[in-house]
Design an enzyme around this catalytic site. Sequence first.
Site, PDB file in Angstrom:
ATOM      1  N   CYS A 132       0.830  -1.217   0.000  1.00  0.00           N
ATOM      2  CA  CYS A 132       0.000   0.000   0.000  1.00  0.00           C
ATOM      3  C   CYS A 132       0.864   1.267   0.000  1.00  0.00           C
ATOM      4  O   CYS A 132       1.518   1.578   0.992  1.00  0.00           O
ATOM      5  CB  CYS A 132      -0.930  -0.040   1.218  1.00  0.00           C
ATOM      6  SG  CYS A 132      -1.687   1.523   1.632  1.00  0.00           S
ATOM      7  N   CYS A 145      -0.014   3.932   2.595  1.00  0.00           N
ATOM      8  CA  CYS A 145       0.386   3.501   3.946  1.00  0.00           C
ATOM      9  C   CYS A 145       1.860   3.866   4.179  1.00  0.00           C
ATOM     10  O   CYS A 145       2.236   4.362   5.249  1.00  0.00           O
ATOM     11  CB  CYS A 145       0.219   1.994   4.127  1.00  0.00           C
ATOM     12  SG  CYS A 145      -1.456   1.406   3.835  1.00  0.00           S
TER      13      CYS A 145
END
Lengths: 208, 115
Positions: free
Chosen positions: B34, B37
């Site tokens: 991700c 993230c």
Amino acid sequence: MTASALTPAMRTLRAQLRVPPADPAWGHVSDETRLLGWMLLASRPWPEAASPVLEGLLEAHRDGVEDPALWRRLRGEAVQLGDSDDRLAGLLGKVAEAAAWPLAEAGAGLTEVLTALCQLKAWRAALATGWTEADDVEAIGILTAISAGEGSAAAPSREQIPGLFAEGHPKLERRFSAQLQAATAAYSACRAEVAAWIAGACRRDESE
Amino acid sequence: MAENITVISGETLEPIDAVSGERLQMLVFSASWCGPCKAMAPAVEDIAREYADSVAVAKIDIEASPGLARQFEVRGVPTLVVRRGGQQLARHVGGQSRTRLAIMLDKAVEGGASA
């Protein structure tokens, strides 16, 4: 590098490259703070609503403000700008939000500003192709519907989506691709510019 | 990983429960693939340090802890869940700036956040 220390060759080169003279008001600050200030200034032009917020942040960093209450106030102003309905003002607000903390001991202090600045520059590059917020909303709506499989028996694979977009909305897709290319190039150029700034600062440190 | 962040790779919150005491908990659901993230990780580390007295932060990889991800109805990453005593006080899906994280936690610490 102060103006008085410049050799004629460097003075000529700087003039040709239009490198602005160093602001003596920033002469006392660390390279990290100078870079932060440079990134904030690179987010110009500032519309009227954004100007006081970003000017306030520049001053706070330049003057090494430590008062937590003042930083909280600056963060509040930045968030207000970030919540703007106008996307450009909102992106400037994100730059302001990222810069609204003292740099000391903050691992995210520069990376957040870099990301926000590059996103701002990417959006400006998209707008420069004639792309608009309304176009963006329309394109995202169409792409969302295509990816959800609306109007077809099954949702398409990720690879099929651009082709389906081009097939159904050829004019919009061409403009979408052009703005995307411009935005991606501007984002990369922004990162490269900051990397060059840092490399320049490191070279100066090594030569001292 | 910052020392103020508890990494959870199982299916229970025991590791964060063991260290949080009276503090709020902020669960950060993320994934190794991700991008947002990763982009947000330094901000989370800063916030974990800044709010160490009032908030315990845990990072949970949704692939290592799928049961927890289901339990907290995580449908996208990053997902942030702020809770106290098992009660969810605030939740946000998507990347978040340090400033927005701080505001979310300030509200939760003051007890003004809504789920």
